[in-house]
Design a protein around this motif. Structure first.
Motif, PDB file in Angstrom:
ATOM      1  N   ALA A  87      56.297 -22.422 -48.303  1.00 53.63           N
ATOM      2  CA  ALA A  87      54.719 -22.219 -48.303  1.00 53.63           C
ATOM      3  C   ALA A  87      54.230 -21.678 -46.988  1.00 53.63           C
ATOM      4  CB  ALA A  87      54.201 -23.475 -48.495  1.00 53.63           C
ATOM      5  N   LEU A  88      55.146 -21.703 -45.926  1.00 54.81           N
ATOM      6  CA  LEU A  88      54.807 -21.080 -44.682  1.00 54.81           C
ATOM      7  C   LEU A  88      54.578 -19.745 -44.608  1.00 54.81           C
ATOM      8  CD1 LEU A  88      57.172 -23.150 -42.299  1.00 54.81           C
ATOM      9  CD2 LEU A  88      54.782 -23.503 -42.673  1.00 54.81           C
ATOM     10  N   PRO A  89      55.374 -18.870 -45.228  1.00 53.11           N
ATOM     11  CA  PRO A  89      55.028 -17.499 -45.322  1.00 53.11           C
ATOM     12  C   PRO A  89      53.763 -17.193 -46.012  1.00 53.11           C
ATOM     13  CG  PRO A  89      57.288 -17.741 -46.032  1.00 53.11           C
ATOM     14  CD  PRO A  89      56.687 -19.229 -45.765  1.00 53.11           C
ATOM     15  N   LEU A 141      51.074 -19.169 -45.502  1.00 51.91           N
ATOM     16  CA  LEU A 141      50.038 -19.571 -44.583  1.00 51.91           C
ATOM     17  C   LEU A 141      50.078 -18.444 -43.576  1.00 51.91           C
ATOM     18  CD1 LEU A 141      50.552 -23.406 -44.242  1.00 51.91           C
ATOM     19  CD2 LEU A 141      48.911 -22.135 -45.418  1.00 51.91           C
ATOM     20  N   THR A 142      51.249 -17.743 -43.342  1.00 55.11           N
ATOM     21  CA  THR A 142      51.264 -16.745 -42.550  1.00 55.11           C
ATOM     22  C   THR A 142      50.219 -15.465 -42.656  1.00 55.11           C
ATOM     23  OG1 THR A 142      53.406 -17.242 -41.631  1.00 55.11           O
ATOM     24  CG2 THR A 142      52.741 -14.975 -40.937  1.00 55.11           C
ATOM     25  N   LEU A 143      50.392 -15.097 -44.004  1.00 60.64           N
ATOM     26  CA  LEU A 143      49.556 -14.323 -44.721  1.00 60.64           C
ATOM     27  C   LEU A 143      48.098 -14.547 -44.777  1.00 60.64           C
ATOM     28  CD1 LEU A 143      52.010 -12.879 -47.372  1.00 60.64           C
ATOM     29  CD2 LEU A 143      51.284 -11.636 -45.338  1.00 60.64           C
ATOM     30  N   GLY A 144      47.793 -15.946 -44.497  1.00 61.75           N
ATOM     31  CA  GLY A 144      46.466 -16.318 -44.612  1.00 61.75           C
ATOM     32  C   GLY A 144      45.181 -15.343 -44.190  1.00 61.75           C
ATOM     33  N   GLY A 145      45.434 -15.052 -43.067  1.00 61.44           N
ATOM     34  CA  GLY A 145      44.607 -14.241 -42.492  1.00 61.44           C
ATOM     35  C   GLY A 145      44.165 -12.769 -43.109  1.00 61.44           C
ATOM     36  N   SER A 178      41.805 -19.113 -40.276  1.00 65.21           N
ATOM     37  CA  SER A 178      42.919 -19.027 -39.542  1.00 65.21           C
ATOM     38  C   SER A 178      43.302 -20.131 -38.930  1.00 65.21           C
ATOM     39  CB  SER A 178      42.830 -17.818 -38.610  1.00 65.21           C
ATOM     40  OG  SER A 178      42.666 -16.528 -39.395  1.00 65.21           O
ATOM     41  N   THR A 179      42.319 -20.721 -38.126  1.00 70.38           N
ATOM     42  CA  THR A 179      42.613 -22.180 -37.515  1.00 70.38           C
ATOM     43  C   THR A 179      43.100 -23.165 -38.335  1.00 70.38           C
ATOM     44  OG1 THR A 179      40.932 -21.488 -35.714  1.00 70.38           O
ATOM     45  CG2 THR A 179      41.946 -23.503 -35.833  1.00 70.38           C
ATOM     46  N   LEU A 181      47.309 -26.493 -40.962  1.00 67.62           N
ATOM     47  CA  LEU A 181      48.126 -26.792 -42.188  1.00 67.62           C
ATOM     48  C   LEU A 181      49.535 -26.683 -42.056  1.00 67.62           C
ATOM     49  CD1 LEU A 181      45.670 -25.593 -45.100  1.00 67.62           C
ATOM     50  CD2 LEU A 181      46.327 -28.011 -44.298  1.00 67.62           C
ATOM     51  N   ALA A 182      49.775 -25.609 -41.507  1.00 64.88           N
ATOM     52  CA  ALA A 182      51.325 -25.274 -40.991  1.00 64.88           C
ATOM     53  C   ALA A 182      52.056 -26.411 -40.257  1.00 64.88           C
ATOM     54  CB  ALA A 182      51.363 -23.848 -40.407  1.00 64.88           C
ATOM     55  N   LEU A 183      51.283 -26.940 -39.427  1.00 68.04           N
ATOM     56  CA  LEU A 183      51.858 -28.016 -38.585  1.00 68.04           C
ATOM     57  C   LEU A 183      51.946 -29.138 -39.480  1.00 68.04           C
ATOM     58  CD1 LEU A 183      49.731 -27.804 -35.337  1.00 68.04           C
ATOM     59  CD2 LEU A 183      52.121 -27.011 -35.610  1.00 68.04           C
ATOM     60  N   LEU A 184      51.274 -29.481 -40.297  1.00 67.64           N
ATOM     61  CA  LEU A 184      51.370 -30.580 -41.412  1.00 67.64           C
ATOM     62  C   LEU A 184      52.518 -30.397 -42.220  1.00 67.64           C
ATOM     63  CD1 LEU A 184      47.781 -31.295 -42.391  1.00 67.64           C
ATOM     64  CD2 LEU A 184      49.188 -32.508 -40.592  1.00 67.64           C
TER      65      LEU A 184
END
Length: 208
Positions: free
Chosen positions: A129-131, A133-137, A190-191, A196-199
């Protein structure tokens, strides 16, 4: 906001379903899904919207052509905005899941007797899921920008119509207000995605 949220939710659900079902080697559905994803990701939003109107409003009168009266008027605009985004997200998610499926923890989880669906959705998806979130912006910016075009194609009243009218009438204060609002939404979203990435992966908090 209604259109962007609906499109974002549809894109996320489609990407997770397609990416989870087609990840891994030797799957026929992977080739079919890859071709469809490339097609949707390469199709302009306005052209996809016109095709949806021709198919499901003019040929099959299932949904209204224009307006914003009820949920039926939201379906086609949301799909037109969501499908290109879903195509890109599914490609990224599948690649990340391919890498996660090769990790040793997958062998351990399968040895515990979990089914393939549980392995993919409960364990592999979290690591992949991290990639996304990276594309979230980029996703948020694409949805906000695409909503302007989609609203005009489907005749929906909204911020896109206000922005276009302000540009055509040289109403600088309104244009600046819309730009500032979009920037604020982008920063806040983005914040939230970073948190969420930290969680999802607490190791990011201690990385240099």
């Amino acid at each position: 906001v209604e259109l962007a949220l609906a499109a974002g939710l549809i894109a996320l659900v489609l990407a997770v379903l397609v990416g989870s079902l087609t990840a891994g080697p030797g799957r026929l559905g992977r080739r079919v899904a890859g071709a469809l994803e490339l097609t949707f990701a390469s199709t302009p939003v306005f052209w996809l919207g016109i095709l949806l109107l021709i198919g499901f409003s003019f040929t099959l009168p299932w949904f209204p052509v224009s307006g914003a009266d009820g949920w039926r008027s939201l379906v086609l605009p949301a799909l037109a905005l969501a499908l290109p985004t879903a195509g890109l997200l599914a490609q990224v998610l599948r690649e990340a899941m391919d890498k996660a499926l090769e990790q040793p923890f997958v062998v351990t989880v399968r040895a515990r007797g979990l089914g393939e669906a549980a392995v993919r959705l409960r364990h592999v998806l979290r690591h992949a899921a991290l990639p996304l979130l990276t594309l979230g912006g980029w996703i948020i910016g694409g949805l906000l920008g695409g909503a302007v075009i989609t609203e005009k194609v489907f005749g929906r009243p909204g911020l896109g119509t206000v922005t276009l009218n302000a540009v055509l009438s040289h109403d600088v204060p309104v244009v600046l207000a819309v730009v500032l609002l979009a920037a604020f939404v982008h920063v806040v979203a983005s914040t939230v995605l970073d948190l969420l990435a930290l969680l999802i992966d607490p190791r990011l908090a201690s990385s240099p």
